[in-house]
Design an enzyme around this catalytic site. Structure first.
Site, mmCIF file in Angstrom:
data_model
loop_
_atom_site.group_PDB
_atom_site.id
_atom_site.type_symbol
_atom_site.label_atom_id
_atom_site.label_comp_id
_atom_site.label_asym_id
_atom_site.label_seq_id
_atom_site.Cartn_x
_atom_site.Cartn_y
_atom_site.Cartn_z
ATOM 1 C CE LYS A 157 -15.708 -19.184 8.104
ATOM 2 N NZ LYS A 157 -14.292 -18.513 7.995
ATOM 3 C CE1 TYR A 216 -15.808 -18.331 16.997
ATOM 4 C CE2 TYR A 216 -15.314 -16.466 16.087
ATOM 5 C CZ TYR A 216 -15.024 -17.726 16.480
ATOM 6 O OH TYR A 216 -13.810 -17.930 16.068
ATOM 7 C CE LYS A 275 -14.856 -18.868 3.220
ATOM 8 N NZ LYS A 275 -13.793 -19.901 3.186
ATOM 9 C CB CYS A 310 1.378 4.405 -36.215
ATOM 10 S SG CYS A 310 1.762 5.337 -34.766
ATOM 11 C CD GLU A 330 -22.761 -16.653 15.508
ATOM 12 O OE1 GLU A 330 -21.590 -16.547 15.259
ATOM 13 O OE2 GLU A 330 -23.173 -17.069 16.555
ATOM 14 C CB CYS A 365 0.716 6.773 -30.134
ATOM 15 S SG CYS A 365 0.936 6.899 -31.739
HETATM 16 S S1 IVH Z 1 -17.716 -20.596 15.191
HETATM 17 C C1 IVH Z 1 -16.918 -25.191 16.071
HETATM 18 N N1 IVH Z 1 -18.470 -18.445 14.322
HETATM 19 O O1 IVH Z 1 -14.123 -19.213 11.031
HETATM 20 C C2 IVH Z 1 -17.097 -23.566 15.525
HETATM 21 N N2 IVH Z 1 -16.406 -19.215 13.553
HETATM 22 O O2 IVH Z 1 -13.434 -21.662 9.376
HETATM 23 C C3 IVH Z 1 -16.282 -22.630 15.844
HETATM 24 N N3 IVH Z 1 -14.975 -17.323 12.060
HETATM 25 O O3 IVH Z 1 -11.624 -20.892 13.191
HETATM 26 C C4 IVH Z 1 -16.277 -21.446 14.949
HETATM 27 N N4 IVH Z 1 -16.620 -16.015 12.097
HETATM 28 O O4 IVH Z 1 -11.653 -18.310 13.099
HETATM 29 C C5 IVH Z 1 -17.724 -19.322 14.342
HETATM 30 N N5 IVH Z 1 -19.372 -16.121 13.864
HETATM 31 C C6 IVH Z 1 -18.329 -17.334 13.724
HETATM 32 C C7 IVH Z 1 -17.172 -16.697 13.130
HETATM 33 C C8 IVH Z 1 -16.142 -18.026 12.843
HETATM 34 C C9 IVH Z 1 -15.496 -16.197 12.111
HETATM 35 C C10 IVH Z 1 -13.836 -18.209 11.977
HETATM 36 C C11 IVH Z 1 -13.125 -18.668 13.134
HETATM 37 C C12 IVH Z 1 -12.902 -20.315 12.967
HETATM 38 C C13 IVH Z 1 -13.309 -20.223 11.308
HETATM 39 C C14 IVH Z 1 -13.915 -21.535 10.940
#
Ligand code: IVH
Length: 675
Positions: free
Chosen positions: A120, A229, A318, A415, A118, A430
């Site tokens: 992020k 998510y 990341k 200069c 997914e 200049c």
């Molecule tokens: S799952 C227990 N899925 O990333 C797992 N988090 O660094 C819960 N985030 O607090 C998170 N996209 O704010 C999950 N597809 C995604 C996400 C996601 C963004 C953020 C979320 C979380 C943070 C963790």
């Protein structure tokens, strides 16, 4: 092992710093470091704790997801904690994550896991609670245990269902990321500007600021989006057996789920998705800062469980940081070929967006003022994709107390001639002209370059030496060089000096377009040089041209025409051109496309078109007039033969009247064209 006092000090400093950053980021929406810088500090802290586990306690930032909420919102204790994710940065990290999971679940690596990959999303996490199919309350993540009650705000997000269809679990908590799309962000900042309000720095800050409004009527006016998510509390044990299936069911209940989520197989499937999304990222309408991989099988997820703040069954991969903080060591100015002064920030090198950045252009004086940047400042540097790195902002909180505002130089650093500021203050130049060694060097480097005179082997270093040792002062001097002189330059011997002389000699026979381009006339690039060559046929004809004859050529406007005339009006430039020919430079004859003496009906007539025409576009009328031998220029003077006045004509019609230049209406123009 017992940590040394240096380690202890460093540890406490990291804890304090990270706590402060957490508070600013999660509670105040006012971060002072980039996410990547934060991740780096966190990584360092985790490393120390790994080596000295006895240092870790409940208060360590590694054990906390965020920071305490602001007091204005009422607090909500999450029934199930809202956790965070562990991070991975390399292919190896992902492979190790997959291996680790196999080990934990006591499964052989030949059994390939299904993962859900997914995006992020770069926004902020919320929990939304439904009871008996109705939205009951919503909360931010806060510190993971206690969040802020943002029910009224979340209700305003249009994509969130307020009630669920029958068949939904009696108690259901969904979790997702609230964010702002690029389009929404651009629109919001435009509105802010119109209302004379401060622009938001990025979509994440805008989303956070919008959601955490005490007045939810304001939130309602903000373009917030959300993708769900995960689920938290759910009282239906048979809801789904896999994460992917769960997302599909949530979608059926009306929840927005990111449309590009995919089921992939094994670590290699994860990495395949990662590279696909790395490409797609720039085209998405929302910010993502990585990919989240989640073990698909919910029974296996449960078995794997959690470690400290994060699940063992998921990993955030990341993207390389696109923004990082660093310090400005110096602000220098560079002098260009035409004397243009460009300020450049010399940075403490940072690895950002996949490259090491140590110099960034500050463009001009107004950009320095806009940023408010000073020597010694901590700045946020951004490089996304192939984009040129830039300073996005100054972290004013980190400014040294003895720092002083940057003074734009009034004299050329090379200069010492006066720097003149042109137009609206954007261009500084200049005034030393060819007295300025920097301009001389740039002009000569341009002259010898591949698309100009193409003197093979005469690189920047050699030009610098020749100018510094006063062997050449202008481009014509190149053709006066002899072997004895070249042999005095560092790195030259018999053979190499002969070679350089041979290529200097070979460059003498050139083309008119190259020569015109090589002269370095401001505004004249390759295309314009080509245009001049084919229109005038000789350098003397170009020298003899004027603003009107130049403007009559397609694609040459008043700025370019004036630059050309200005260049040839300078006696120094004419002297250099004469020397070039005296020293043996010549060009192959050019066949002229437009000739003045053509036997066409409108030769010698100069037209100006103003206002719009009914029967054709102005560009088309210009072409037809030119085809009949006329010149068409952009400004009215006493030499203008006719001004063609269309609808809504402006000042040019007035000027024609004051100068007594005859005007034609559209019908008269058509009559001429048809005759
Ligand atoms: S799952 C227990 N899925 O990333 C797992 N988090 O660094 C819960 N985030 O607090 C998170 N996209 O704010 C999950 N597809 C995604 C996400 C996601 C963004 C953020 C979320 C979380 C943070 C963790």
């Amino acid at each position: 092992m017992v940590p040394g006092s240096n380690t202890l000090l460093r540890y406490q400093k990291l804890v304090d710093e990270l706590n402060a950053h957490n508070h600013r980021y999660h509670s105040l929406d006012a971060p002072v470091v980039s996410d990547a810088e934060y991740d780096r500090l966190m990584l360092e802290l985790q490393e120390i704790e790994l080596e000295y586990p006895e240092l870790r306690n409940e208060d360590s930032p590694t054990q906390r997801v965020g920071s305490l909420p602001l007091s204005q919102f009422s607090q909500v204790t999450h029934e199930l904690p809202m956790r965070s994710l562990s991070n991975g940065f390399s292919d190896e990290d992902i492979e190790n994550f997959d291996k680790r999971l196999h080990k934990q679940l006591e499964l052989d690596e030949s059994q390939i896991f299904d993962y859900v990959a997914e995006p992020k999303l770069d926004g902020l996490a919320v929990s939304i609670f439904y009871e008996e199919g109705r939205l009951k309350h919503a909360a931010t993540r806060g510190d993971g245990k206690v969040g802020e009650d943002v029910t009224e705000n979340v209700r305003t997000i249009r994509s969130i269902p307020l009630s669920l269809p029958s068949g939904a679990p009696r108690r259901l908590e969904v979790r997702g990321e609230v964010f702002m799309s690029h389009a929404g962000f651009a629109k919001l900042n435009q509105d802010q500007e119109e209302k004379d309000k401060k622009a938001f720095v990025n979509p994440r800050n805008a989303a956070a600021g919008s959601l955490r409004q005490l007045d939810s009527r304001l939130t309602a006016q903000r373009p917030l989006s959300i993708f769900i998510y995960a689920v938290g509390v759910i009282d239906d044990p048979d809801f789904s057996s896999s994460h992917f299936e769960m997302l599909q069911r949530l979608k059926q209940f009306g929840f927005p789920v990111c449309p590009i989520i995919e089921q992939v197989r094994g670590a290699s499937g994860c990495l395949g998705y990662f590279s696909k999304l790395s490409e797609l990222r720039a085209k998405l309408d929302y910010e993502i800062d990585g990919i989240v991989y989640k073990l698909d099988d919910l029974a296996l997820q449960q078995q794997a469980g959690f470690i400290a703040k994060a699940p063992r069954w998921a990993l955030a991969h990341k993207f390389p940081a696109q923004e990082l903080t660093t310090t400005v060591n110096e602000i220098d100015v560079q002098v260009g070929r035409t004397g243009a002064i460009t300020p450049v920030a010399r940075l403490e090198p940072v690895f950002v967006g996949g490259v090491t950045v140590s110099n960034v252009t500050l463009h001009n004086h107004s950009e320095i003022q806009r940023l408010g940047v000073r020597v010694g400042d901590t700045v946020v540097v951004r490089r996304a994709g192939d984009v040129i790195p830039q300073i996005v902002s100054v972290v004013e909180e980190k400014r040294q107390s003895n720092s002083i505002a940057y003074d734009f130089p009034t004299e050329c650093p090379v200069c010492s001639s006066v720097i003149a500021v042109e137009g609206d203050g954007v261009i500084a130049r200049c005034t030393g002209g060819l007295i300025c060694a920097a301009q001389r060097k740039q002009a000569i480097k341009h002259f010898v370059s591949r698309k100009a005179m193409d003197i093979d082997g005469m690189g920047d270093r050699i030009v610098d030496m020749l100018v510094d040792q006063k062997m050449i002062a202008n481009v014509a001097d190149i053709y006066k060089l002899d072997q004895e002189q070249i042999l005095q330059l560092e790195g030259f011997a018999e053979k190499s000096s002969e070679k350089l002389l041979a290529s200097i000699n070979a460059s003498k026979q050139t083309e008119l377009a190259r020569l015109l381009y090589a002269l370095g006339i401001s505004q004249v690039g390759e295309t314009t040089a080509e245009q001049l060559a084919t229109s005038f046929g000789s350098i003397d004809a170009v020298i003899g041209s004027n603003v009107e004859t130049l403007e009559a050529l397609p694609d040459i406007g008043p700025i370019v025409a004036n630059a050309i005339v200005g260049f040839f009006a300078d006696q120094n430039n004419l002297a250099v051109i004469e020397s070039l020919f005296d020293l043996g430079v010549s060009y192959t004859p050019v066949s002229v496309v437009y000739k003045d003496d053509q036997d066409l009906p409108l030769v010698g007539k100069i037209f100006v078109l103003t206002g719009s025409l009914d029967s054709m576009a102005r560009g088309e009328a210009k072409k037809q007039l030119q085809a009949l031998g006329a010149k068409v220029t952009g400004s009215v003077s006493k030499n203008t033969s006719f001004v063609v006045v269309g609808h809504d004509a402006g000042s040019k019609a007035v000027k024609a009247a004051t100068l007594n230049v005859p005007t034609l209406d559209e019908a008269a123009l058509l009559a001429i064209l048809e005759s």
